[in-house]
Motif scaffolding. Structure first.
Motif, PDB file in Angstrom:
ATOM      1  N   VAL A   1       0.869   2.472  -3.214  1.00 34.00           N
ATOM      2  CA  VAL A   1       0.245   1.268  -3.777  1.00 34.00           C
ATOM      3  C   VAL A   1      -0.662   1.644  -4.943  1.00 34.00           C
ATOM      4  O   VAL A   1      -0.632   1.000  -6.007  1.00 34.00           O
TER       5      VAL A   1
ATOM      6  N   THR B   1       3.358   0.138   5.334  1.00 32.67           N
ATOM      7  CA  THR B   1       2.938  -1.216   4.962  1.00 32.67           C
ATOM      8  C   THR B   1       1.631  -1.620   5.634  1.00 32.67           C
ATOM      9  O   THR B   1       0.726  -2.136   4.978  1.00 32.67           O
TER      10      THR B   1
ATOM     11  N   LEU C   1       5.979  -2.053  -2.974  1.00 30.37           N
ATOM     12  CA  LEU C   1       5.850  -1.235  -1.767  1.00 30.37           C
ATOM     13  C   LEU C   1       6.743  -1.789  -0.663  1.00 30.37           C
ATOM     14  O   LEU C   1       7.425  -1.031   0.053  1.00 30.37           O
TER      15      LEU C   1
ATOM     16  N   SER D   1      -1.611   0.037   4.295  1.00 34.99           N
ATOM     17  CA  SER D   1      -1.858  -0.170   2.865  1.00 34.99           C
ATOM     18  C   SER D   1      -2.568  -1.482   2.595  1.00 34.99           C
ATOM     19  O   SER D   1      -2.863  -1.798   1.438  1.00 34.99           O
TER      20      SER D   1
ATOM     21  N   TRP E   1       2.194  -4.505  -6.673  1.00 37.39           N
ATOM     22  CA  TRP E   1       2.105  -3.868  -5.363  1.00 37.39           C
ATOM     23  C   TRP E   1       3.222  -4.313  -4.425  1.00 37.39           C
ATOM     24  O   TRP E   1       3.556  -3.626  -3.453  1.00 37.39           O
TER      25      TRP E   1
ATOM     26  N   THR F   1      -8.810   8.847   3.548  1.00 38.32           N
ATOM     27  CA  THR F   1      -7.618   9.684   3.404  1.00 38.32           C
ATOM     28  C   THR F   1      -7.777  10.975   4.200  1.00 38.32           C
ATOM     29  O   THR F   1      -6.838  11.434   4.866  1.00 38.32           O
TER      30      THR F   1
ATOM     31  N   GLU G   1      -5.770  -1.589   0.338  1.00 37.91           N
ATOM     32  CA  GLU G   1      -5.526  -1.487  -1.097  1.00 37.91           C
ATOM     33  C   GLU G   1      -4.965  -2.795  -1.649  1.00 37.91           C
ATOM     34  O   GLU G   1      -5.303  -3.211  -2.764  1.00 37.91           O
TER      35      GLU G   1
ATOM     36  N   GLY H   1       1.641   5.449   2.226  1.00 35.24           N
ATOM     37  CA  GLY H   1       1.662   4.031   1.862  1.00 35.24           C
ATOM     38  C   GLY H   1       0.586   3.664   0.854  1.00 35.24           C
ATOM     39  O   GLY H   1       0.885   3.136  -0.236  1.00 35.24           O
ATOM     40  N   PRO H   2      -0.706   3.922   1.170  1.00 40.38           N
ATOM     41  CA  PRO H   2      -1.768   3.630   0.198  1.00 40.38           C
ATOM     42  C   PRO H   2      -1.606   4.390  -1.107  1.00 40.38           C
ATOM     43  O   PRO H   2      -1.959   3.876  -2.179  1.00 40.38           O
TER      44      PRO H   2
END
Length: 423
Positions: free
Chosen positions: A155, A25, A168, A28, A165, A269, A31, A151-152
């Motif tokens: 999303v 969480t 999530l 993310s 979203w 990333t 995003e 996480g990302p």
């Protein structure tokens, strides 16, 4: 013996999964901010509250509620924190207002501060030595790194498939419910007090007094400097690497076709992947090498990467900035572990809370200071990275002095004998 080992294994995995869930969480938010800005027509400053207020919640919760793990037990504190976090996550199903979204994120931050200090204290209870404590801490942070990657991606997948979203957080709530169930049925180790009246001494005031302790303060300041430097990567690296900062749409045509452009697009990333891999390697590394030497060398490598990326420009930074993930991987979990290990187990929750306060403060203050400096110089993110390089350089000097003078050696040996010798 077998039951004890089995419980320790379950508890260790429970701790790892808590760290992963939190990262899913927290990391993310970048995003999510993109979607919220469009959906609610909020400014950048307003959207930034989605990052800064949860960090503030974690910081204040760690400082003022960290003692709960020492006073009321690890299990009770962890379940309390997870329960509050779960309620906040499930509430996102009805979160269609910006103020409510930010409020729930802040509440989740407070909850993280509660269960994370409990988990950090618990690591000491299941460790047989300060060295194993550091290895386990690297394992927990490795799973945090995994959560920061998936996480990302979740999303991005949700948005791509037309799903809100907010799901999530519903997924995180489901993981949280599973963790609470496990925590309820697993037998936790009991930690021993040094004196019969130690439990009565554990309080908020005793926790705040740790701010004056040189060990707690030293490792906390180190955590602040590290997180402030690290945040430059995932907050400002994308802005630095774009070819035309004045363009509305990010462009990467200044890089060679193919892999270079792909790396520029997915640079954050790549950083998170290298950091996660480095932390898994760190589990072994910290069990076999001098931790002070490793941290000194790795912090120096970060300075070299930052300085090289600034002097060489975007084409060099494209490779050097993500590469810092390897060198950053073991620094924070080792700070956490050694800082906590400088104290008896009945203070582990309070110490973890103090370090967590400085950690969250660095995560909030670092990007903000860098943003101010960049804005004052025409909005160029390069100047923000200059600030980050200063943070990294100060950290290196501190770790160099730590390696030369080794001020914690005697303290760690005393704690090893008194707290782990009987294990």
């Amino acid at each position: 013996m077998t039951d004890s080992n089995s419980n320790s294994r379950y508890i260790r995995w429970l701790t790892y999964l808590m760290f992963m869930m939190f990262a899913m969480t927290s990391d993310s938010v970048g995003e999510i901010i993109k979607e919220v800005k469009v959906a609610f027509s909020v400014t950048n400053a307003q959207a930034s509250l989605m990052h800064s207020l949860p960090m503030l919640g974690i910081a204040l919760s760690g400082l003022f509620l960290g003692f709960l793990a020492d006073k009321f037990g690890r299990k009770n504190t962890i379940i309390l924190g997870l329960a509050v976090f779960g309620v906040a996550c499930y509430s996102f199903m009805v979160a269609n207002d910006f103020v409510l979204i930010v409020s729930l994120m802040t509440l989740s931050g407070i909850a993280v501060g509660i269960f994370k200090t409990g988990a950090l204290a618990l690591i000491g209870d299941i460790s047989s030595s300060t060295k194993q404590h550091t290895a386990t801490m690297n394992g927990a942070e490795a799973f945090f790194g995994v959560g920061a990657i998936i996480g990302p991606l979740i999303v991005a997948y949700l948005i791509h498939t037309g799903v809100a979203w907010q799901w999530l957080y519903v997924i995180a709530g489901g993981v949280c419910t599973l963790l609470i169930t496990i925590a309820l049925f697993v037998k936790y180790p009991s930690y021993k007090q040094s004196h019969a009246d130690e439990a009565e001494k554990v309080s908020l005031m005793q926790s705040l007094k740790l701010l004056k302790n040189p060990y707690a303060l030293g490792f906390s300041l180190g955590a602040f400097l590290y997180v402030a430097a690290e945040s430059a990567i995932y907050v400002w690296m994308p802005s630095y690497l774009v070819c035309d900062a004045t363009s509305v749409k990010a462009t990467y045509d200044c890089y060679a076709e193919g892999s270079a452009q792909m790396l520029a697009i997915y640079s954050v990333t790549a950083f998170f992947v290298l950091r996660a891999l480095g932390r898994f390697v760190g589990i072994w590394m910290m069990s076999h090498f001098n931790w002070a030497l490793v941290l000194m060398l790795f912090s120096g490598a970060i300075v070299v990467c930052f300085a090289g990326g600034l002097m060489g420009g975007k084409q060099v930074a494209l490779y050097l900035f993500p590469l810092t993930g390897i060198f950053m991987s073991v620094i924070y979990p080792t700070f956490n572990s050694k800082g906590i290990s400088c104290f008896p187990k009945h203070q582990h929750g309070s110490v973890a809370g103090v370090i967590l306060f400085f950690t969250a403060a660095g995560a909030a203050a670092g990007p903000f200071i860098m943003g101010l400096v960049s804005d004052a110089n025409g909005g160029d993110a390069k100047y923000g990275f200059m600030v980050a390089t200063v943070f990294a350089a100060i950290l290196f000097v501190g770790l160099l002095l730590n390696f030369i003078f080794n001020p914690t050696q005697q303290r760690l040996e005393e704690i090893e004998a008194s707290e782990y010798g009987a294990n």
